[in-house]
Design an enzyme around this catalytic site. Structure first.
Site, PDB file in Angstrom:
ATOM      1  N   GLU A   1       0.833  -1.200   0.000  1.00 36.63           N
ATOM      2  CA  GLU A   1       0.000   0.000   0.000  1.00 36.63           C
ATOM      3  C   GLU A   1       0.869   1.250   0.000  1.00 36.63           C
ATOM      4  OE1 GLU A   1      -1.594   1.102   4.244  1.00 36.63           O
ATOM      5  OE2 GLU A   1      -2.088  -0.981   3.839  1.00 36.63           O
TER       6      GLU A   1
ATOM      7  N   CYS B   1      -3.250  -4.569   4.023  1.00 36.35           N
ATOM      8  CA  CYS B   1      -2.191  -5.426   4.557  1.00 36.35           C
ATOM      9  C   CYS B   1      -2.217  -6.865   4.045  1.00 36.35           C
ATOM     10  CB  CYS B   1      -2.255  -5.441   6.082  1.00 36.35           C
ATOM     11  SG  CYS B   1      -1.947  -3.830   6.838  1.00 36.35           S
TER      12      CYS B   1
ATOM     13  N   HIS C   1      -2.292 -12.002  11.031  1.00 36.95           N
ATOM     14  CA  HIS C   1      -1.861 -10.626  10.769  1.00 36.95           C
ATOM     15  C   HIS C   1      -1.660  -9.887  12.092  1.00 36.95           C
ATOM     16  CE1 HIS C   1      -1.350  -6.691   9.170  1.00 36.95           C
ATOM     17  NE2 HIS C   1      -2.480  -6.251   9.695  1.00 36.95           N
TER      18      HIS C   1
END
Length: 345
Positions: free
Chosen positions: A80, A112, A234
């Site tokens: 990103e 992400c 994550h």
């Protein structure tokens, strides 16, 4: 024929800033590190961006297995923080690592989880026998506005995975994705820093998507947490992956090898992939790893991975995650702001 990970590589910049140093400048108190369970984060050098980080991670992946880069038929770079709005990252990576011009490439964006989406795309091409090897990358120099909570965790790093059918270090047994339109985090074109939806970032975003993808995959494969030796989720901070692991029935010992966010921060597209690499650094043949990414906006990709014998042959031929973590040089806030381009002259 099975498909999976032929090799992997990571890169983490050597510069760090302690979270307490950021809190000192903004007066947010001494307990911010404990609250986030993040104690320091990586900072890019003055000449580092998502491309240079992706190149270093890709070179490590190629070197680890001694792969001829001309075999690579696809490069998908997820980030990103691509440095160009119009100019692909993948073309630069391909030229830098020595591929032939006969490959397809595209830059991926999904907050992400763009790196795990790149893995899925490579798996599709490899499994269909359209290419020999695919290179999937997650790399970011993530942004956080001065004084914003994101500044305490937004870090820099990259991970690269060679996906193929031959000479596998780990088999990808299956994957499952869960995606909705949830506005928890965004950055419009031209905005220097992202914004976040506050109360949306936890329950309706991270926890809903991670648990839904994870349970979806386990139901599809008829497995449960006890069937896995390790788990990686994550890591936007140190609390969320521990909590979601507990919600799903995974133990703390299963997630500890891949829980690296307290030491390097949230590397966004690379976060889950660096955690997987840290786990592959210690996993033994026959062991299984459960991985679930998360990307704001929002979606999660879950993978079931079985480690194979070849991991022992390639593991020591490139730096490990812990090698990079141990090579740290600390900055004060002024130098950190200079490195991150927060000072506009």
């Amino acid at each position: 024929m099975v498909s999976g990970i032929v090799s992997y590589g990571v890169y983490i910049p050597r510069f760090r800033i302690r979270v307490d140093e950021i809190a000192r400048v903004w007066g947010d108190g001494d307990d911010i590190s404990l609250g986030l369970q993040v104690f320091e984060k990586s900072v890019p050098d003055l000449d580092e961006d998502a491309v240079t980080i992706a190149v270093e991670a890709a070179r490590n992946a190629i070197d680890r297995a001694g792969v001829d880069p001309r075999r690579i038929g696809a490069i998908y770079a997820g980030s990103e923080s691509h440095p160009y709005a119009v100019k692909p990252t993948g073309t630069i990576v391909g030229q830098a690592v020595g591929t032939s011009p006969s490959f397809t490439t595209a830059d991926f964006e999904f907050a992400c989880k763009a790196g795990t989406a790149a893995i899925q795309a490579c798996l599709g091409l490899v499994t269909s026998d359209l290419i020999d090897l695919g290179l999937a990358i997650g790399a970011d120099v993530s942004q956080g506005a001065p004084g914003d909570m994101l500044e305490y965790t937004a870090a820099a790093g990259g991970a690269a995975y060679l996906i193929g059918k031959k000479d596998l270090a780990a088999q990808i047994e299956g994957f499952y994705s869960f995606t909705t339109d949830t506005p928890d985090f965004w950055r419009r074109e031209g905005m220097p820093y992202p914004e976040h939806g506050g109360r949306f970032t936890g329950e309706p975003a991270y926890f809903k998507h991670v648990t839904s993808a994870a349970t979806g995959l386990m139901e599809r494969m008829q497995t449960s947490p006890k069937d896995y030796d390790y788990a990686v989720f994550h890591q936007p901070n140190g609390k969320f992956p521990v909590r979601v692991a507990r919600m799903l029935g995974f133990s703390k010992s299963q997630i500890e090898p891949g829980l690296i966010v307290p030491l390097i921060g949230n590397t966004y597209s690379a976060s889950c992939l660096i955690g997987l690499a840290a786990t592959l650094d210690v996993a033994r043949p026959g062991e299984r790893i459960f991985v679930t990414s998360f990307g704001s906006g929002a979606g999660s990709d879950a993978f079931s991975i079985r480690v194979l014998d070849r991991i022992e042959e390639i593991r020591c031929h490139a730096p490990s995650v812990r090698d990079y973590i141990g090579n740290a040089q600390y900055l004060d806030y002024a130098m950190y702001a200079k490195h991150k381009g927060k000072l506009r002259v």
